[in-house]
Design a protein around this motif. Structure first.
Motif, mmCIF file in Angstrom:
data_model
loop_
_atom_site.group_PDB
_atom_site.id
_atom_site.type_symbol
_atom_site.label_atom_id
_atom_site.label_comp_id
_atom_site.label_asym_id
_atom_site.label_seq_id
_atom_site.Cartn_x
_atom_site.Cartn_y
_atom_site.Cartn_z
ATOM 1 N N CYS A 4 0.798 -1.300 -0.117
ATOM 2 C CA CYS A 4 0.084 0.105 0.071
ATOM 3 C C CYS A 4 0.864 1.157 -0.045
ATOM 4 N N MET A 5 1.868 1.121 0.756
ATOM 5 C CA MET A 5 2.771 2.396 0.997
ATOM 6 C C MET A 5 3.561 2.593 -0.602
ATOM 7 N N ILE A 6 4.035 1.616 -1.102
ATOM 8 C CA ILE A 6 4.775 1.490 -2.413
ATOM 9 C C ILE A 6 3.739 2.204 -3.436
ATOM 10 N N ASN A 64 -7.626 2.273 -3.485
ATOM 11 C CA ASN A 64 -7.616 3.461 -2.369
ATOM 12 C C ASN A 64 -6.665 4.273 -2.412
ATOM 13 N N ALA A 65 -5.639 4.121 -3.595
ATOM 14 C CA ALA A 65 -4.399 4.995 -3.707
ATOM 15 C C ALA A 65 -5.045 5.871 -5.016
ATOM 16 N N ILE A 97 10.774 -4.237 -6.724
ATOM 17 C CA ILE A 97 10.737 -4.091 -5.374
ATOM 18 C C ILE A 97 10.191 -5.353 -4.707
ATOM 19 N N THR A 98 10.919 -5.964 -3.867
ATOM 20 C CA THR A 98 10.527 -7.264 -3.241
ATOM 21 C C THR A 98 9.977 -7.375 -2.011
ATOM 22 N N CYS A 99 8.797 -7.792 -1.636
ATOM 23 C CA CYS A 99 8.499 -7.860 -0.146
ATOM 24 C C CYS A 99 8.306 -9.111 0.266
ATOM 25 N N PHE A 139 10.770 5.363 0.133
ATOM 26 C CA PHE A 139 9.918 4.498 0.922
ATOM 27 C C PHE A 139 10.133 4.798 2.511
ATOM 28 N N ASP A 140 11.331 4.903 2.887
ATOM 29 C CA ASP A 140 11.556 5.102 4.286
ATOM 30 C C ASP A 140 11.045 6.387 4.750
#
Length: 392
Positions: free
Chosen positions: A101-103, A130-131, A228-230, A258-259
């Motif tokens: 969600c943040m990404i 939602n974004a 980007i890997t989660c 991201f941070d």
């Protein structure tokens, strides 16, 4: 040590969503809970020991990442997947879904189009919608109970201007462990059109039957730069309630963006118990994991054999990874709502509705078999009785 996965553990009074949701979401507090994707097994003893030792200190102030945390994550991935991770490109997060969600919110633009491959884990839809990004659904192709990526459709979405794809690998709910060749074919499209990849690889340590997980970013340097890997210990070691995950970025600039997003929310680190449990899991949890996987395979074999012999109207799709079974119930001739009602109130089993995973999940349910075998056996017998009564 030898672990007892047959042990029945009373989770009542612990606030477990899997059980409290039986009344609030399903309306049947007595249903067998085979829905939300956590396990009914105790965590590995080294994890419990690490949490106990930390708790006995008695002081739970602000806590930074312990020495050795990053090395534990990287060493585990190297041992299990031969994946070399640059720990300078790793960030901690509260979980894989919050990370996605943040990404999407922080690293994409409002005009961006994002592909998901359906049926797929429900929060993927919400992360995009939602974004207020444009969602492009690329349905998986299904042949004789086996799912494949539709590369022609993905490329068509790419020509429509897709900027990102959220890759579920291994795939939830259909259980595919994508082969290296399949991922390479997807990668060619991503490289050709400059599509960036958000890879949800949370189930990548729960690989069955000798299949092999290939981290998407490890295929080539070109794909690493797009991905980007989660990942997380949460699914693998049953730690979801401790809220911890790791995100691996392609470059320092993307990681920094991201941070900064988390810092704006004043969320810069995980809680103390998530830190010690994750480190202990990756350092000392493999003995437990090596015993868990054949137990899960045994539960899956039980479901496959039992349904083939006793409930032929329901076709389970044997997963290559995860502890989740995608059940094709279309021959029961029910709508999504009817199917859920039947499972909960006639069979007495709470499973995830197929429609939660998208419109092409109609007629399916997802079954979680990460529980003692006696629980699976009971559920199968109840389901057989309900189906037999339904078709009389």
């Amino acid at each position: 040590m030898t672990y007892d996965f047959d042990e029945i553990i009373d989770r009542s009074g612990t606030g477990a969503e899997k059980y409290t949701g039986l009344e609030t979401l399903y309306g049947n507090p007595d249903a067998i809970p085979l829905w939300v994707a956590d396990m009914d097994f105790k965590a590995a003893q080294p994890i419990l020991d690490a949490i106990k030792e930390r708790a006995e200190n008695g002081v739970f102030g602000y806590t930074v990442k312990p020495d050795g945390y990053d090395d534990a994550v990287c060493s585990f991935q190297k041992r299990r997947k031969n994946w070399d991770i640059d720990k300078r490109l790793m960030s901690m997060s509260l979980g894989v879904v919050p990370s996605i969600c943040m990404i999407v919110r922080e690293l994409t633009w409002p005009s961006d189009k994002i592909i998901i491959q359906t049926p797929v884990y429900g929060p993927f839809y919400n992360a995009v919608r939602n974004a207020q990004r444009e969602l492009l659904e690329s349905p998986l192709k299904e042949t004789d109970g086996h799912y494949y990526m539709d590369y022609g459709d993905i490329e068509e979405k790419a020509r429509q201007g897709a900027k990102y794809i959220i890759l579920c690998s291994p795939h939830n709910p259909v259980g595919r462990v994508w082969t290296r060749d399949e991922l390479v074919s997807l990668g060619r499209i991503c490289i050709k059109y400059g599509i960036k990849v958000i890879a949800d690889e949370i189930h990548s340590d729960l690989i069955l039957w000798g299949n092999k997980h290939t981290p998407f970013s490890a295929i080539s340097e070109e794909l690493r730069k797009l991905t980007i890997t989660c990942i997380a210990a949460s699914k693998t070691f049953n730690l979801a309630g401790l809220q911890s995950s790791v995100v691996i970025f392609p470059d320092v600039e993307t990681k920094a963006a991201f941070d900064r997003a988390w810092e704006r929310l004043h969320i810069e680190c995980n809680n103390v118990f998530s830190l010690v449990s994750t480190q202990a899991a990756y350092q000392y949890g493999e003995e437990w994991l090596e015993q868990l996987i054949p137990y899960i395979e045994g539960n899956i074999n039980l479901v496959m054999d039992y349904m083939s012999k006793n409930i032929p109207l329901i076709k389970p799709i044997c997963p290559e990874g995860t502890y989740l079974i995608w059940l094709d119930c279309r021959k029961l001739g029910m709508t999504g709502n009817q199917l859920t009602d039947f499972m909960v109130h006639k069979a007495g089993i709470a499973m995830s509705a197929g429609t939660y995973f998208g419109k092409n999940g109609e007629g399916y349910v997802r079954m979680n078999v990460a529980c003692p075998r006696a629980t699976v056996e009971k559920a199968l017998k109840q389901l057989q009785t309900a189906v037999e009564q339904q078709i009389i």
